[in-house]
Design a protein around this motif. Structure first.
Motif, short mmCIF file in Angstrom:
data_model
loop_
_atom_site.label_atom_id
_atom_site.label_comp_id
_atom_site.label_asym_id
_atom_site.label_seq_id
_atom_site.Cartn_x
_atom_site.Cartn_y
_atom_site.Cartn_z
N THR A 1 -0.53 -61.00 71.08
CA THR A 1 -0.15 -62.38 71.38
C THR A 1 -0.11 -63.26 70.13
N ALA A 2 -1.05 -63.06 69.22
CA ALA A 2 -1.15 -63.92 68.05
C ALA A 2 0.00 -63.75 67.07
N TYR A 3 0.64 -62.58 67.09
CA TYR A 3 1.63 -62.28 66.05
C TYR A 3 3.00 -61.88 66.59
N GLU A 4 3.20 -61.90 67.88
CA GLU A 4 4.45 -61.36 68.39
C GLU A 4 5.64 -62.30 68.18
N ASP A 5 6.80 -61.69 68.13
CA ASP A 5 8.08 -62.41 68.13
C ASP A 5 8.73 -62.12 69.47
N ILE A 6 8.82 -63.13 70.31
CA ILE A 6 9.27 -62.93 71.68
C ILE A 6 10.68 -62.31 71.75
N GLU A 7 11.50 -62.56 70.73
CA GLU A 7 12.86 -62.02 70.77
C GLU A 7 12.89 -60.51 70.57
N GLU A 8 11.80 -59.92 70.09
CA GLU A 8 11.72 -58.47 69.99
C GLU A 8 11.47 -57.82 71.35
N SER A 9 11.19 -58.65 72.35
CA SER A 9 10.93 -58.11 73.69
C SER A 9 12.15 -57.39 74.26
N TYR A 10 13.33 -57.76 73.78
CA TYR A 10 14.54 -57.05 74.22
C TYR A 10 14.44 -55.57 73.91
N GLU A 11 13.95 -55.24 72.73
CA GLU A 11 13.80 -53.84 72.33
C GLU A 11 12.80 -53.13 73.22
N ASP A 12 11.71 -53.81 73.57
CA ASP A 12 10.68 -53.21 74.42
C ASP A 12 11.23 -52.92 75.82
N ILE A 13 11.92 -53.90 76.39
CA ILE A 13 12.42 -53.74 77.76
C ILE A 13 13.57 -52.74 77.79
N LEU A 14 14.48 -52.83 76.83
CA LEU A 14 15.57 -51.85 76.77
C LEU A 14 15.02 -50.44 76.57
N GLY A 15 14.04 -50.29 75.69
CA GLY A 15 13.45 -48.98 75.47
C GLY A 15 12.82 -48.41 76.73
N THR A 16 12.19 -49.27 77.51
CA THR A 16 11.56 -48.82 78.75
C THR A 16 12.62 -48.44 79.79
N ILE A 17 13.67 -49.23 79.86
CA ILE A 17 14.78 -48.90 80.77
C ILE A 17 15.39 -47.55 80.39
#
Length: 290
Positions: free
Chosen positions: A86-102
């Motif tokens: 939470t302290a260091y994340e870039d929310i726009e990188e969440s696309y990579e996380d969600i796409l990777g999971t899909i």
């Protein structure tokens, strides 16, 4: 209900891990759950929802995105580590996380996907959905948003009269190349680095989807969601300025999705503590009727 530990890679080569709660029989249906701030994939709420959906032959995946816990290391395929959480994340990188999971679930034989996000995870889910290709979107059978928060307003409200002071401090630290130091205590409800604070307080234009206080806002990002849409809040210490009932009534007028289910759960808080069974049942009923 069977539980399987998993590990997989995102398109930008980050290694993620999580759990799949599996139904007794093989299935092509799965719900992907994206958590919010200062938490991870190990929650009773997820287990209760998973158990409910497993009875309907729907599997459930909950994973640690790169914003898990307060501070964490993000592991990459090249063995390099970067600071996350939470302290260091870039929310726009969440696309990579969600796409990777899909991509992971599609590669493992699933065909029908339900995307779920809680709190900041709901913001991430909207952001990712609007960037997905048509070929991916055809697999998304529903989007489930739990306690979607107006993040910029939350930061301003929390800080009150100190907001301008903290924003100036963060800008000065940025100029000095000190984006990765932590902001002063009580700058937000959780510890944040200067870079992440500025993302929420100044550089939020790409993920500012929940402008509940703007009467004329038309919610274009939410209206881009063509899959059936489920939205819930609590009305007990929820992170919204409006009454939950008023917020739901307003959004019902603004969001044009023909398969829209918006409501609040009475006495539920932001985490749905003690109301997990009620939430799970409502999600189940929504999925089974679409």
């Amino acid at each position: 209900m069977r539980t399987k530990q998993i590990s997989y890679n995102t398109p930008d080569q980050v290694i993620l891990g999580g759990l799949i709660y599996q139904s007794e029989k093989p299935t092509k249906k799965i719900l992907i759950s994206t958590h919010g701030m200062a938490t991870n994939c190990l929650k009773e709420r997820d287990e209760i929802i998973a158990k409910t959906l497993n009875k309907d032959n729907i599997d459930y995946i909950t994973y640690n995105n790169r914003g898990h816990d307060l501070v964490s290391y993000i592991n990459r395929i090249d063995s390099k580590k970067t600071l996350g959480g939470t302290a260091y994340e870039d929310i726009e990188e969440s696309y990579e996380d969600i796409l990777g999971t899909i991509e992971y679930v599609l590669e493992n034989g699933y065909e029908e996907i339900y995307l779920q996000g809680h709190s900041l995870g709901a913001t991430k889910t909207i952001y990712a959905y609007n960037k997905l290709s048509k070929d991916i979107k055809k697999h998304i059978k529903a989007v489930i948003l739990l306690s979607l928060v107006d993040i910029p307003v939350a930061v301003r409200t929390y800080l009150g009269e100190q907001f301008s002071q903290m924003l100036t401090y963060a800008k000065n630290m940025e100029k000095e190349g000190m984006e990765h130091i932590l902001m002063p205590e009580k700058s937000f409800i959780h510890p944040l680095s200067v870079k992440t604070f500025l993302k929420y307080a100044r550089d939020y234009q790409n993920f500012d989807f929940a402008r509940y206080s703007e009467k004329d806002y038309t919610y274009p990002e939410l209206n881009e969601i063509s899959s059936p849409l489920f939205m819930r809040w609590g009305n007990n210490k929820e992170l919204i300025l409006q009454k939950a009932e008023d917020l739901c009534d307003m959004l019902k007028q603004k969001i044009k999705n023909p398969k829209l289910d918006i409501n609040y759960i009475d006495q539920a808080n932001h985490s749905y503590l003690g109301k997990e069974e009620t939430l799970a049942k409502q999600i189940e009923e929504f999925i089974l009727k679409i």
